[in-house]
Motif scaffolding. Structure first.
Motif, PDB file in Angstrom:
ATOM      1  N   ASN B 314      47.569  29.999  30.577  1.00  0.00           N
ATOM      2  CA  ASN B 314      47.357  31.383  31.071  1.00  0.00           C
ATOM      3  C   ASN B 314      47.946  32.618  30.423  1.00  0.00           C
ATOM      4  OD1 ASN B 314      45.020  30.654  32.465  1.00  0.00           O
ATOM      5  ND2 ASN B 314      46.390  29.696  33.956  1.00  0.00           N
ATOM      6  N   ALA B 315      49.426  32.345  29.953  1.00  0.00           N
ATOM      7  CA  ALA B 315      50.057  33.321  29.331  1.00  0.00           C
ATOM      8  C   ALA B 315      49.764  33.633  28.120  1.00  0.00           C
ATOM      9  CB  ALA B 315      51.651  32.827  29.505  1.00  0.00           C
ATOM     10  N   ILE B 316      49.288  32.679  27.216  1.00  0.00           N
ATOM     11  CA  ILE B 316      48.926  32.904  26.031  1.00  0.00           C
ATOM     12  C   ILE B 316      47.445  33.789  26.016  1.00  0.00           C
ATOM     13  CG2 ILE B 316      48.013  31.615  23.936  1.00  0.00           C
ATOM     14  CD1 ILE B 316      50.064  29.615  24.396  1.00  0.00           C
ATOM     15  N   LEU B 317      46.620  33.095  26.747  1.00  0.00           N
ATOM     16  CA  LEU B 317      45.158  33.784  27.258  1.00  0.00           C
ATOM     17  C   LEU B 317      45.256  35.108  27.566  1.00  0.00           C
ATOM     18  CD1 LEU B 317      42.806  31.482  29.092  1.00  0.00           C
ATOM     19  CD2 LEU B 317      42.659  31.918  26.594  1.00  0.00           C
ATOM     20  N   TYR B 318      46.302  35.464  28.340  1.00  0.00           N
ATOM     21  CA  TYR B 318      46.474  36.932  28.882  1.00  0.00           C
ATOM     22  C   TYR B 318      46.922  37.710  27.774  1.00  0.00           C
ATOM     23  CZ  TYR B 318      49.144  40.713  31.108  1.00  0.00           C
ATOM     24  OH  TYR B 318      49.552  41.660  31.748  1.00  0.00           O
ATOM     25  N   GLU B 319      47.612  37.427  26.752  1.00  0.00           N
ATOM     26  CA  GLU B 319      48.300  38.073  25.697  1.00  0.00           C
ATOM     27  C   GLU B 319      46.990  38.279  24.680  1.00  0.00           C
ATOM     28  OE1 GLU B 319      51.578  39.129  25.614  1.00  0.00           O
ATOM     29  OE2 GLU B 319      51.253  40.401  23.966  1.00  0.00           O
ATOM     30  N   LEU B 341      39.061  37.471  32.093  1.00  0.00           N
ATOM     31  CA  LEU B 341      39.732  38.302  33.206  1.00  0.00           C
ATOM     32  C   LEU B 341      39.050  38.132  34.305  1.00  0.00           C
ATOM     33  CD1 LEU B 341      40.883  41.713  31.391  1.00  0.00           C
ATOM     34  CD2 LEU B 341      42.164  39.711  31.924  1.00  0.00           C
ATOM     35  N   GLY B 342      37.749  37.868  34.059  1.00  0.00           N
ATOM     36  CA  GLY B 342      36.835  37.764  35.429  1.00  0.00           C
ATOM     37  C   GLY B 342      37.210  36.422  35.985  1.00  0.00           C
ATOM     38  N   ARG B 343      37.470  35.327  34.985  1.00  0.00           N
ATOM     39  CA  ARG B 343      37.734  34.150  35.358  1.00  0.00           C
ATOM     40  C   ARG B 343      38.979  34.148  36.218  1.00  0.00           C
ATOM     41  NH1 ARG B 343      35.993  31.662  30.825  1.00  0.00           N
ATOM     42  NH2 ARG B 343      38.216  31.112  30.086  1.00  0.00           N
ATOM     43  N   PHE B 344      40.154  34.754  35.633  1.00  0.00           N
ATOM     44  CA  PHE B 344      41.422  34.990  36.239  1.00  0.00           C
ATOM     45  C   PHE B 344      41.198  35.196  37.627  1.00  0.00           C
ATOM     46  CE2 PHE B 344      43.393  33.495  32.766  1.00  0.00           C
ATOM     47  CZ  PHE B 344      44.252  34.509  31.797  1.00  0.00           C
ATOM     48  N   LEU B 345      40.352  36.184  37.850  1.00  0.00           N
ATOM     49  CA  LEU B 345      40.528  36.907  39.315  1.00  0.00           C
ATOM     50  C   LEU B 345      39.921  35.784  40.158  1.00  0.00           C
ATOM     51  CD1 LEU B 345      38.436  40.159  38.939  1.00  0.00           C
ATOM     52  CD2 LEU B 345      40.645  39.823  39.614  1.00  0.00           C
ATOM     53  N   LEU B 346      39.468  34.570  39.681  1.00  0.00           N
ATOM     54  CA  LEU B 346      38.927  33.546  40.529  1.00  0.00           C
ATOM     55  C   LEU B 346      39.959  32.544  40.683  1.00  0.00           C
ATOM     56  CD1 LEU B 346      35.299  33.651  39.420  1.00  0.00           C
ATOM     57  CD2 LEU B 346      36.162  34.508  41.658  1.00  0.00           C
ATOM     58  N   ASN B 347      40.968  32.630  40.005  1.00  0.00           N
ATOM     59  CA  ASN B 347      42.048  31.616  40.002  1.00  0.00           C
ATOM     60  C   ASN B 347      42.950  31.501  41.121  1.00  0.00           C
ATOM     61  OD1 ASN B 347      44.471  30.067  39.202  1.00  0.00           O
ATOM     62  ND2 ASN B 347      43.464  30.370  36.931  1.00  0.00           N
ATOM     63  N   ASN B 348      43.093  30.500  41.672  1.00  0.00           N
ATOM     64  CA  ASN B 348      43.995  30.465  42.813  1.00  0.00           C
ATOM     65  C   ASN B 348      45.575  30.757  42.652  1.00  0.00           C
ATOM     66  OD1 ASN B 348      42.238  28.829  44.238  1.00  0.00           O
ATOM     67  ND2 ASN B 348      42.486  26.998  43.608  1.00  0.00           N
ATOM     68  N   ASP B 349      45.813  30.996  41.410  1.00  0.00           N
ATOM     69  CA  ASP B 349      47.204  31.422  41.148  1.00  0.00           C
ATOM     70  C   ASP B 349      47.161  33.077  41.316  1.00  0.00           C
ATOM     71  OD1 ASP B 349      49.725  32.164  40.233  1.00  0.00           O
ATOM     72  OD2 ASP B 349      49.715  30.555  38.620  1.00  0.00           O
ATOM     73  N   LYS B 350      48.288  33.277  42.259  1.00  0.00           N
ATOM     74  CA  LYS B 350      48.262  34.802  42.591  1.00  0.00           C
ATOM     75  C   LYS B 350      48.542  35.575  41.517  1.00  0.00           C
ATOM     76  CE  LYS B 350      49.673  35.228  47.550  1.00  0.00           C
ATOM     77  NZ  LYS B 350      48.525  34.715  47.834  1.00  0.00           N
ATOM     78  N   ASN B 351      49.506  34.996  40.845  1.00  0.00           N
ATOM     79  CA  ASN B 351      50.154  35.691  39.557  1.00  0.00           C
ATOM     80  C   ASN B 351      49.199  36.105  38.734  1.00  0.00           C
ATOM     81  OD1 ASN B 351      52.641  35.551  40.486  1.00  0.00           O
ATOM     82  ND2 ASN B 351      53.262  33.426  39.488  1.00  0.00           N
TER      83      ASN B 351
END
Lengths: 156, 848
Positions: B314-319, B341-351
């Motif tokens: 996810n760090a790589i995807l973010y970048e 980013l939309g998928r990130f919003l649904l991720n369980n991980d708060k970070n």
């Protein structure tokens, strides 16, 4: 770049401080105070990122130690978590199942390892093995020193 | 042989010359304790005081040891000092010792010495410069680990002077084939460039082959160096654009290559390097079509192939997402990024959710529609337990509000306002007000929204919201009854939130008549009597919860009700009680209102009538209206000087300009402001005979035109409370003094009519040229009448050789404060000059 890395216990006792920019003692003390207060006040399952002034603060708890990294705003926070984790792995490899006491009694070694991994606020080496090998080689050099002075133990 | 044992020196002397071996006699200091033993000992301390005592003792021992110039144990002592420094104790006396350690030949000494230098020394102390020579030597040492120590220290805390001195050495090491040193030299170069940007050029040649390295450490630090150079210099950026293909290749290899144990993190090969390359690509591709195109494919590849089960992926995807959004990527790629980013919003991980919200906030301006698609997920994040996430979600929600979704969004945001932590309430309330102002679908909705904010977060709204809200309410004419009713009901519930109370008091003061008359269209009208309303307002005055400002509002509201309610006596009583209040502000108001009842009762209705619609001056600033007294004081603003009149304008328009013809003139008993069309006419009547060329005397206007209203309607200031009519002899004054033209006024009372002030103007000219075609014009507010007699001449002679005089007669039946606007025209040194001025400094005796 990273601006600083702090390690402190759950009681707020400082175990390591690495500063990557020049700052006065007073400023450093203030940052340490602010970081310990902010991080220790966080709820258990909060996210690991906070905003502090113009910096992002990334922190993670490993057993009884908090690792706290202050990075500039364009840095990747998720990667910062990986940086912290990598450092813990390096310590773990060196000390063998590292715990807080190892870092307390061997703080200078913790610094040496950090200085092979990071420099000037950036990552210096991305390979775990190379960092470990460099530390081992440097330790051996220390042994060479000692062998000339067998009657005096420097660190013990 | 006598052995005297009180000092080592003595022992040696008595032993006579010979081998210098120091005897470990009873007076010889014991070897300093070992580091770990010290740590162990200090940790046994049970109190802070005990610890301090131990530390002090050890520091003293270390100090003596330093004084003895002991080489053997210096290293141990400095190490102990560093430990004590970490506990927070001063260790500056060890600074020089660190330098000695650095200079030592032993690696152990150097290691501790450099560590000590990094911890204890600072570029602010001159002593750090002593390191420079040692570092220079060590940079050329035969052992690479010594060189490494030197590079590390220089790269972490080297000052600008040190960097200047040693940049050449660093540059040399940047070209070495030793990868261990090369990577350190690269980061050292980064530090040098940060400290001394002018030195950047000298590292350019060495960057030539950096990217052809196989060693990841060198590759990584090289990318950092290139990034630093590109960020600092547009020329460098242009120069390095040609590296894009090479960077793309390296990135591709990292993704496609198989498992590499040395660099693997959870199945991903060297994520640190990948992220750094992505960041450099972002900088190189920004604003450049060709580069952006060259990297499109690899970005799509990374975005789709990266494993997302762990944080590192996810760090790589973010970048990657950040890079896609910043360069000139094709729209398909951008949509892909936003969907990630939309998928990130649904991720369980708060970070991950936090990072997604932060990124969406950055892109919401440029890709608004794409972000809107994720609105519901974002709004759900408002309910997240995590404080950081809530804040980001709130900021993003406000950015997404538009005319279409305002109702739904506001519902969510108001719900959030109800339940959020106090740290959010002020910002959220402000955001709600702003959004409501921009997108309110109806006036009633707007007022309801404001009510909701005031009642739930009333104590957190900003100070300027009160005047803004009052203005909003005033301008929603058809909602007055509804608004005052709702505010009244809110007051019955809770009087602790000051902004709510202030707005409510003001409204009750203004619209109390609507309240008791029971006329409300929007909802069921409540039955309330005048006494009940007055009870509530009086309650505010006496309550401990009310601030002085609120009390002021309440008192004024009560006063205003005197023209709207019938129970005037009760109001009179209340007002007179507060005439002796210890709060000075309250006392002054009460006294003035009292006077209004007693002496100026004929003016009370006009003074206290309905406010006109107020013009907004700025969207966020407070309005110009003063709410502290019930008087209508609309736009009596400073004279806006119109541009110089080049063509002859209508005389009436000129005079209108003199008075600032925008004056809103509310007519008695109605709420609709009337245009000042009549004003021009009246002035025309008064001054229509004024000769502008200084010709024969105009016929004085003697009768009051019947259309002129009897009561004061505009330009009202506080009526004089205490009429200290001075004895005869009104002092003269200077009305105007600019560009060498000075106009003085002298006064006399006309007999038999004491309401007429006779003013003589004296114009003088201190410049070296005459002022010819001099014309003096004047205008006064409507309650006055003005008569201008003919001037003595129309040439104001140079160098104060004479004056032009002219007589003005001012009728002031109501004894209002005299104000005048004057217009001067003349020709000076060949050019026409025109000026407008307001004269406000009339001595009180001239009009009282």
């Amino acid at each position: 770049m990273m601006r600083f890395m702090l390690l402190f216990s759950r009681q707020g006792k400082l175990r390591l401080q690495k500063w990557f920019t020049s700052m006065s003692e007073r400023e450093k003390k203030k940052i340490i105070r602010d970081m310990t207060t902010m991080v220790l006040a966080r709820q258990p399952r909060s996210c690991n990122f906070m905003q502090w002034k113009d910096l992002k603060i990334v922190y993670k708890r490993y057993a009884s130690l908090y690792f706290c990294l202050g990075v500039e705003s364009q840095e990747n926070e998720l990667l910062a978590l990986e940086i912290i984790h990598r450092y813990v792995e390096l310590l773990d490899k060196y000390f063998g199942n590292v715990c807080e006491l190892d870092i307390i009694f061997n703080f200078e070694k913790a610094y040496f390892i950090l200085d092979e991994f990071l420099m000037g606020g950036e990552i210096q080496e991305t390979s775990k093995q190379i960092v470990n090998r460099s530390i081992e080689a440097s330790d051996m050099l220390q042994e060479d020193d000692i062998s000339e002075w067998y009657e005096v133990e420097l660190f013990g | 042989m006598l052995i005297v044992c009180w000092s080592p020196v003595m022992v040696e002397v008595w032993n006579g010359p010979g081998d210098k071996k120091t005897v470990e006699g009873p007076s010889r200091m014991p070897a300093p304790i070992r580091l770990r033993e010290l740590i162990r000992t200090i940790r046994t301390a049970r109190t802070q005081a005990e610890e301090r005592e131990m530390i002090q003792k050890e520091c003293a021992a270390i100090r003596s040891s330093f004084r003895e110039e002991d080489n053997t144990y210096r290293c141990r002592n400095v190490a102990k000092l560093l430990y004590m420094h970490m506990l927070g104790y001063p260790a500056h006396f060890g600074q020089l010792e660190c330098l000695k350690l650095i200079a030592s030949q032993k690696f152990t000494d150097k290691r501790i010495g450099y560590l000590g230098a990094m911890l204890l020394l600072d570029e602010r102390q001159d002593v750090h410069l002593l390191m420079t020579n040692c570092i220079k030597n060590d940079l050329n040492h035969s052992t690479q680990y010594v060189q490494g120590l030197a590079l590390c220290t220089l790269g972490c805390m080297g000052s600008s002077e040190m960097c200047r001195d040693l940049a050449g050495e660093v540059e040399k090491l940047l070209k070495t084939s030793n990868s261990y040193l090369r990577k350190k030299a690269a980061l050292c170069a980064v530090h040098v460039i940060r400290k001394v940007p002018e030195l950047m050029e000298m590292f350019l040649p060495a960057t030539k082959n950096l990217l052809s390295e196989k060693n990841h450490g060198v590759l990584h630090t090289s990318v950092v160096l290139l990034t630093e150079m590109c960020e600092r210099s547009p020329d460098m950026l242009a120069h390095f654009r040609k590296l894009v293909p090479q960077l793309v290749r390296i990135l591709k290899n990292l993704i496609m290559s198989g498992y590499s144990p040395e660099h693997d993190v959870s199945g991903i090969s060297d994520p640190f390097l990948q992220v750094r390359i992505l960041r450099l690509l972002r900088i190189l591709g920004k604003g450049d079509d060709d580069s952006s195109e060259a990297m499109n494919d690899i970005l799509a590849q990374v975005a789709t192939n990266t494993e997302t089960s762990k944080n590192v992926g996810n760090a790589i995807l973010y970048e990657t997402v950040l890079t896609i959004m910043d360069i000139k990527s094709e729209s398909g790629l951008r949509v892909l990024a936003i969907n990630i980013l939309g998928r990130f919003l649904l991720n369980n991980d708060k970070n991950i959710r936090y990072v997604a919200l932060t990124s969406l906030l950055k892109t919401v301006q440029t890709d608004h529609n794409a972000v809107q698609r994720h609105r519901s997920t974002i709004v759900d994040c408002l309910k997240d337990l995590d404080v950081s996430i809530k804040r980001r979600a709130m900021e993003l929600s406000f950015a997404l509000v538009n005319g279409n979704n305002i109702r739904g969004m506001m519902k969510e945001l108001l719900y959030f306002l109800d339940s959020c932590d106090p740290e959010f309430k002020a910002d959220c309330a402000s955001g709600v007000f702003l959004a409501a102002e921009k997108y309110a679908p109806s006036k009633r909705w707007h007022i309801d929204t404001i009510m909701r904010v005031l009642t739930t977060a009333g104590s957190y709204v900003r100070d300027d919201s009160v005047p803004n809200l009052i203005q909003l309410i005033t301008n929603s004419v058809e909602m007055h009854a509804y608004t005052v009713q709702r505010l009244y009901k809110a007051l019955l519930d809770d009087i602790s939130q000051q902004p709510l109370v202030q707005v409510a008091s003001w409204c009750i003061g203004e619209y109390g008549d609507l309240l008791v008359s029971g006329q409300c269209e929007e909802e069921e009208p409540i039955q309330v009597t005048e006494d009940e309303v007055l009870d509530v307002l009086e309650g505010l005055l006496v309550s401990n919860l009310s601030t002085p400002v609120t009390r002021g509002y309440a008192l004024t509201a009560i006063m205003k009700l005197s023209t709207r309610f019938t129970s005037v006596n009760r109001i009179k009583k209340v007002v007179s009680i507060y005439g002796s209040s210890i709060d000075v502000e309250l006392q002054q108001r009460a006294v003035e209102y009292n006077a209004l009842f007693k002496k100026y009762d004929h003016m009370r209705p006009a003074l206290l009538e309905r406010m006109p619609i107020m013009e907004k001056t700025a969207s966020n600033g407070p309005t110009e209206i003063v709410q502290t007294n019930g008087e209508a004081e609309p736009s009596v603003v400073e004279a806006k000087h119109p541009p110089p009149v080049t063509q002859p304008t209508n005389q009436a328009n000129d005079l209108l300009d003199l008075l600032g013809g925008n004056d809103v003139v509310p007519v008695i008993q109605t709420t609709v402001p009337t245009k000042p069309a009549s004003a021009g006419g009246e002035l025309l009547d008064l001054l229509g005979d004024l000769s502008l060329s200084g010709g024969p005397a105009p016929a004085p206007a003697t009768s009051v035109p019947s259309s002129q209203p009897a009561f004061l309607l505009d330009g009202l200031t506080s009526p004089p409370l205490f009429n200290d009519i001075a004895a005869a002899g009104i002092p003269p004054m200077t009305a105007y003094n600019k560009n060498g033209l000075k106009i003085d006024f002298t006064f006399e009372r006309a007999n038999p009519n004491p309401n007429i002030a006779v003013i003589t103007i004296h114009a003088s000219n201190s410049t070296e040229a005459d002022m010819t075609d001099f014309v003096f014009q004047a205008a006064v507010p409507k309650t006055f009448q003005l008569q201008l007699l003919s001037p003595s001449s129309n040439v104001v002679p140079t160098l104060n050789q004479g004056t032009v005089t002219q007589v003005i007669r001012v009728l002031n039946p109501q004894k209002q404060q005299l104000r005048m606007r004057i217009k001067l025209t003349y020709t000076h040194k060949g050019s026409a000059v025109q000026d407008l001025a307001e004269v406000n400094n009339f001595p009180p005796q001239s009009w009282q």
